[in-house]
Design an enzyme around this catalytic site. Structure first.
Site, PDB file in Angstrom:
ATOM      1  N   SER A 161       3.864   0.283   0.882  1.00 41.29           N
ATOM      2  CA  SER A 161       5.042  -0.307   1.154  1.00 41.29           C
ATOM      3  C   SER A 161       6.303   0.413   1.387  1.00 41.29           C
ATOM      4  CB  SER A 161       5.440  -1.052  -0.276  1.00 41.29           C
ATOM      5  OG  SER A 161       4.379  -1.779  -0.434  1.00 41.29           O
ATOM      6  N   ASP A 163      -2.170   3.497  -9.054  1.00 42.51           N
ATOM      7  CA  ASP A 163      -3.184   4.511  -8.688  1.00 42.51           C
ATOM      8  C   ASP A 163      -2.581   5.956  -8.680  1.00 42.51           C
ATOM      9  OD1 ASP A 163      -4.322   2.390  -7.819  1.00 42.51           O
ATOM     10  OD2 ASP A 163      -3.723   2.243  -5.738  1.00 42.51           O
TER      11      ASP A 163
HETATM   12  O1  F6P Z   1      -2.978  -0.157  -5.328  1.00 38.23           O
HETATM   13  C1  F6P Z   1      -3.155  -1.027  -6.582  1.00 38.23           C
HETATM   14  C2  F6P Z   1      -4.490  -1.620  -6.564  1.00 38.23           C
HETATM   15  O2  F6P Z   1      -4.600  -2.305  -8.052  1.00 38.23           O
HETATM   16  C3  F6P Z   1      -5.809  -0.828  -6.288  1.00 38.23           C
HETATM   17  O3  F6P Z   1      -6.166   0.023  -7.375  1.00 38.23           O
HETATM   18  C4  F6P Z   1      -6.606  -1.785  -5.972  1.00 38.23           C
HETATM   19  O4  F6P Z   1      -7.839  -1.169  -5.292  1.00 38.23           O
HETATM   20  C5  F6P Z   1      -6.052  -2.704  -5.328  1.00 38.23           C
HETATM   21  O5  F6P Z   1      -4.462  -2.519  -5.669  1.00 38.23           O
HETATM   22  C6  F6P Z   1      -6.388  -4.187  -5.667  1.00 38.23           C
HETATM   23  O6  F6P Z   1      -5.689  -5.048  -4.820  1.00 38.23           O
HETATM   24  P1  F6P Z   1      -5.695  -6.599  -4.678  1.00 38.23           P
HETATM   25  O7  F6P Z   1      -4.746  -7.019  -6.060  1.00 38.23           O
HETATM   26  O8  F6P Z   1      -5.080  -7.170  -3.415  1.00 38.23           O
HETATM   27  O9  F6P Z   1      -7.066  -7.074  -5.280  1.00 38.23           O
END
Ligand code: F6P
Length: 350
Positions: free
Chosen positions: A119, A142
């Site tokens: 972002s 993360d």
């Molecule tokens: O980047 C944050 C995160 O929660 C990651 O740990 C995970 O792989 C991803 O986003 C999940 O994304 P979404 O909410 O689109 O499923």
């Protein structure tokens, strides 16, 4: 430059602690500088709509409840790159100029963007194109944003994963099972290794350290032979890849199937998923969020733009956004956490 009105938005996946940042930005901007604060809804998407979607934030919005809330009161999006926007008819369009026009309609003097590396990279590009005065604040469970020891939301996610291990251990012991916990982290293993150590895991697999299934199987055998223990806890980061191409759903299930075959263990898998993003922010996430929010506003007052606030050596500092975007921060295989894991005899798969 006379600042009168600033914007704040949350972008990318939500996490716990975002509201602490929004609160700190609002309090500092209003009480110290007398500025207006516009909270933009749903990240940059709020600037695409006409009229642009925002809410003016005031001190009365933060009477005490919001600091404790997970999620983001502004809403967020983690899709729809404005430079390559997916349209309903399936085509892709560059909508960056519309976002810049939305920003101009709000008459903002500066923008605080709370986001992860992806972002922040997009928002920096928009800022360069639109001539915005931008400050970034790192957030992501993360914890892979470079040049900061902590991103908002990460410590709450580690807490959730550790608590999951606290809950899995007694049931593993009661049923002589191998419990496999798959945690988030995208391409990195920060949540896995930290929660794994804190939650007493016997093995932790992270994308940064290649693993060998035989090592994992031998570890389970050693636990049985040397400790007489017939249960175990394994943590695996979602970004770890199966050894061979596999149609199976996720890495947790893949390990479950392989270890059942190889070690004759009775395995169960828990995929923690989005529970790691929600919930009540831990005190440290509220603290980092508050420090970052105050510092970001002070950077605007000092007219220091194109920077990201960061946590480094027990201090709140700021670094050039240019040095952050396009980089990520993996787990260092020589770091204290990895050395600690090895020192405890935790199998890292290598
Ligand atoms: O980047 C944050 C995160 O929660 C990651 O740990 C995970 O792989 C991803 O986003 C999940 O994304 P979404 O909410 O689109 O499923």
């Amino acid at each position: 430059m006379a600042t009168n009105r600033i914007g704040v938005l949350t972008s990318g996946g939500d996490c716990a602690g975002l509201n602490a940042v929004i609160r700190a930005v609002t309090k500092r901007a209003i009480t110290e500088y007398g500025w207006e604060v516009y909270g933009i809804n749903d990240g940059s998407h709020g600037l695409l709509d006409r009229p642009p979607r925002y809410q003016q934030l005031s001190l009365s919005d933060f009477s005490g409840t919001v600091l404790r809330l997970g999620g983001t009161i502004l809403g967020s999006v983690n899709s729809g790159d404005p430079f390559d926007f997916l349209m309903p008819d399936g085509s892709h369009q560059d909508r960056s100029e519309e976002i810049i026009e939305g920003y101009n309609q709000l008459g903002l003097d500066a923008l605080i963007a709370i986001g992860g590396d992806g972002s922040l990279a997009i928002l920096r590009k928009l800022a360069q194109q639109g001539g915005w005065n931008l400050i970034g604040i790192p957030k992501t469970i993360d914890n892979d944003v470079d040049l900061t020891e902590n991103a908002v939301g990460y410590l709450t996610a580690v807490d959730v994963a550790t608590e999951a291990l606290d809950r899995l251990q007694p049931t593993a012991a009661s049923h002589n099972r191998v419990m496999i916990l798959e945690v988030m982290g995208r391409d990195h293993g920060h949540i896995a290794i930290n929660a794994g150590i804190a939650g007493g895991a016997d093995a932790i697999l992270i994308p940064e350290i290649p693993y060998d299934l035989d090592r994992l199987s031998t570890k389970l055998e050693d636990i049985r032979k040397q400790e007489g223990r017939t249960f175990a806890l394994i943590v695996v980061a979602e970004g770890v890849k199966p050894v061979s191409d596999s149609a199976e759903a996720g890495i947790g299930q893949y390990l479950c199937d392989r270890l059942t075959d190889m070690a004759g263990a009775e395995c169960r898998v828990t995929v923690l998923g989005h529970t790691q993003r929600g919930g009540i922010p831990t005190p440290r996430d509220r603290l980092f969020g508050s420090a970052f929010g105050v510092h970001a506003v002070d950077l605007i007052a000092a007219e220091k733009f194109d920077r990201m606030v960061a946590w480094s050596s027990r201090d709140c500092v700021d670094v050039p956004l240019a040095d952050v975007v396009g980089h990520s921060h993996p787990v260092d295989p020589k770091s204290a956490v990895v050395r600690t894991a090895r020192g405890l005899g935790i199998c890292l798969g290598d």
